[in-house]
Design an enzyme around this catalytic site. Structure first.
Site, short mmCIF file in Angstrom:
data_model
loop_
_atom_site.label_atom_id
_atom_site.label_comp_id
_atom_site.label_asym_id
_atom_site.label_seq_id
_atom_site.Cartn_x
_atom_site.Cartn_y
_atom_site.Cartn_z
N CYS A 79 0.81 -1.22 0.00
CA CYS A 79 0.00 0.00 0.00
C CYS A 79 0.84 1.27 0.00
O CYS A 79 0.32 2.36 -0.24
CB CYS A 79 -0.95 0.00 1.19
SG CYS A 79 -2.24 -1.24 1.06
N1 COA Z 1 -19.97 -8.66 9.51
C1 COA Z 1 -20.42 -8.63 10.79
N2 COA Z 1 -19.64 -8.78 11.86
C2 COA Z 1 -18.31 -8.99 11.62
C3 COA Z 1 -17.79 -9.05 10.32
C4 COA Z 1 -18.67 -8.88 9.24
N3 COA Z 1 -18.24 -8.89 7.96
N4 COA Z 1 -16.45 -9.25 10.40
C5 COA Z 1 -16.15 -9.33 11.70
N5 COA Z 1 -17.28 -9.19 12.45
C6 COA Z 1 -17.41 -9.24 13.90
C7 COA Z 1 -16.40 -10.15 14.52
O1 COA Z 1 -16.87 -11.47 14.51
C8 COA Z 1 -16.28 -9.58 15.90
O2 COA Z 1 -17.35 -10.03 16.69
P1 COA Z 1 -17.16 -10.35 18.26
O3 COA Z 1 -16.80 -9.03 18.88
O4 COA Z 1 -18.49 -10.87 18.64
O5 COA Z 1 -16.05 -11.36 18.34
C9 COA Z 1 -16.46 -8.06 15.69
O6 COA Z 1 -17.13 -7.93 14.43
C10 COA Z 1 -15.19 -7.27 15.66
O7 COA Z 1 -14.28 -7.92 14.74
P2 COA Z 1 -12.86 -7.35 14.44
O8 COA Z 1 -12.20 -8.19 13.38
O9 COA Z 1 -12.12 -7.18 15.71
O10 COA Z 1 -13.25 -5.95 13.79
P3 COA Z 1 -12.47 -4.57 13.80
O11 COA Z 1 -13.27 -3.62 14.54
O12 COA Z 1 -11.02 -4.71 14.12
O13 COA Z 1 -12.55 -4.15 12.24
C11 COA Z 1 -11.14 -4.10 10.32
C12 COA Z 1 -11.96 -4.96 11.27
C13 COA Z 1 -10.42 -5.02 9.33
C14 COA Z 1 -12.08 -3.18 9.55
C15 COA Z 1 -10.14 -3.24 11.10
O14 COA Z 1 -9.43 -4.05 12.01
C16 COA Z 1 -9.14 -2.54 10.24
O15 COA Z 1 -9.47 -1.86 9.29
N6 COA Z 1 -7.85 -2.61 10.59
C17 COA Z 1 -6.81 -1.95 9.86
C18 COA Z 1 -6.64 -2.67 8.60
C19 COA Z 1 -5.69 -2.04 7.65
O16 COA Z 1 -5.49 -0.87 7.61
N7 COA Z 1 -5.07 -2.86 6.86
C20 COA Z 1 -4.19 -2.41 5.90
C21 COA Z 1 -4.48 -3.17 4.68
S1 COA Z 1 -3.54 -2.47 3.43
#
Ligand code: COA
Length: 373
Positions: free
Chosen positions: A154
């Site tokens: 990225c």
């Molecule tokens: N729909 C509904 N619920 C979902 C889901 C979906 N598609 N995906 C995950 N969940 C749920 C999980 O099961 C979890 O539930 P729980 O609390 O009951 O266990 C909850 O949502 C939180 O999951 P989590 O994975 O911890 O979400 P998050 O708040 O960390 O968000 C991202 C996920 C990926 C959006 C976030 O972590 C992020 O953007 N991180 C940075 C990523 C980034 O910049 N990457 C660089 C790539 S170049």
């Protein structure tokens, strides 16, 4: 206004946006259809859980994404884009996307092929090992000199800008950088945690020397890069796959031949790394945080960008200070900060200072401090 002399100039940008867009609702309807079919076919396995459009928008800020192929992604029997194979004598799809963006950048700067000495294709995935995508783009545009590909995930565009500056400092008059990103091809649409993250796009930028004129150009005051190894964002697809008998299991939501990440860890580790990196960079240039008019940040997660911007600026940012394009485009890898710069810079006044920053897998980050002319 800082009197810091420029080391190079951004002369123009270009943007290619694919014609098809997928809303969160459409994506979730398809994912949930896949889950229902999978659960019916695997009665003895732990059932998969539905995705949610409300979760996606709340967790990421993403509302939709542009894609090169919509039907294949939404087909519950397929769950991946369907891109027809092109013959070796046809223009390849990444080059075609890049050309669309490049032509716009050349028109915007009123420059022809004879005005450019080098082409860099900086992107997080290349569709083949060789010949370089950049050489194909160079040839299609009729540009002389040389061209090469580079990949820093990225952060590719930020690293591309820094590399272009180096080429200019060693004799090139102007460098065209293109960032074609087909992120949907490395995204696992069967993975609930991440199926919403990416979209497709191509951006282009022309970088010239510090004395290159051009209305609407931006001085580059300095560009810094940083890397720090992490396994938290990883894609293990590679040219050794045939030799190691590795295969892509397209039925497996956990395949490591596509993009995978520990999103929470990425969030926790990249926010301090990038905010300190940018803050130190502007500090070294003698720029105070209240002199920063705008941050064009990598577009991966809205909360992440708000937190980075808050730490750099010293207050909660508004979208004027840290523009958002990921709501419409999702994460477009290296192109995200360049889309933001392309769409949100014309209102800046001469002397206004901003920072373009790309960051991501590696970890890797780049900080490009610019000033409007
Ligand atoms: N729909 C509904 N619920 C979902 C889901 C979906 N598609 N995906 C995950 N969940 C749920 C999980 O099961 C979890 O539930 P729980 O609390 O009951 O266990 C909850 O949502 C939180 O999951 P989590 O994975 O911890 O979400 P998050 O708040 O960390 O968000 C991202 C996920 C990926 C959006 C976030 O972590 C992020 O953007 N991180 C940075 C990523 C980034 O910049 N990457 C660089 C790539 S170049």
């Amino acid at each position: 206004m800082t009197s810091h002399p420029p080391i190079a100039r951004i002369l123009s940008t270009g943007l290619f946006t694919p014609p098809n867009s997928i809303s969160n609702d459409e994506l979730v309807e398809s994912y949930n259809g896949f889950v229902d079919q999978w659960n019916a076919a695997h009665p003895d396995d732990e059932p998969k859980t539905h995705s949610s459009a409300a979760f996606i928008e709340k967790a990421s800020g993403i509302k939709s994404r542009f894609v090169m192929d919509k039907a294949g992604i939404l087909d519950t029997q397929r769950m991946r884009p369907k891109l027809p194979v092109r013959g070796d004598d046809e223009i390849s799809i990444m080059a075609e996307m890049a050309l669309n963006a490049a032509r716009e950048a050349m028109t915007n700067a009123d420059l022809g092929p004879d005005d450019i000495d080098a082409v860099i294709c900086a992107a997080s995935n290349m569709q083949r090992q060789y010949p370089a995508m950049a050489v194909e783009v160079q040839s299609a545009l009729g540009i002389g000199g040389f061209a090469f590909d580079m990949n820093v995930a990225c952060a590719s565009a930020a690293f591309g800008i820094r590399t272009a500056i180096g080429l200019i400092q060693t004799g090139a008059r102007r460098v065209l950088m293109v960032n074609p990103e087909i992120c949907t091809a490395h995204l696992n649409f069967k993975d609930r945690d991440g199926h919403f993250i990416f979209g497709d796009v191509a951006t282009a930028m022309i970088i010239g020397g510090p004395d290159d004129d051009g209305a609407g150009s931006f001085d580059i005051l300095d560009a810094q890069l940083i890397t720090q190894f992490s396994n938290n964002i990883r894609n293990n697809m590679g040219f050794l796959d045939p030799a190691t008998d590795s295969v892509i299991n397209l039925d497996d939501a956990g395949t490591d031949k596509l993009f995978k990440q520990r999103g929470r860890s990425v969030f926790k580790e990249v926010v301090p790394m990038v905010s300190e990196f940018i803050a130190n960079h502007v500090d070294q240039l003698g720029i105070q945080s209240d002199q920063i008019r705008r941050l064009w940040l990598h577009q991966a997660n809205l909360s992440m960008n708000q937190l980075i911007a808050k730490r750099v600026l010293g207050h909660d940012p508004d979208t004027d200070e840290a523009p958002v394009v990921l709501d419409e485009y999702a994460n477009t890898s290296s192109a995200g900060s360049i889309i933001a710069f392309h769409k949100h810079r014309s209102d800046l006044q001469p002397g206004d200072i901003g920072v373009i920053s790309g960051f991501g897998a590696g970890y890797s980050a780049g900080s490009i401090v610019v000033r409007a002319n």
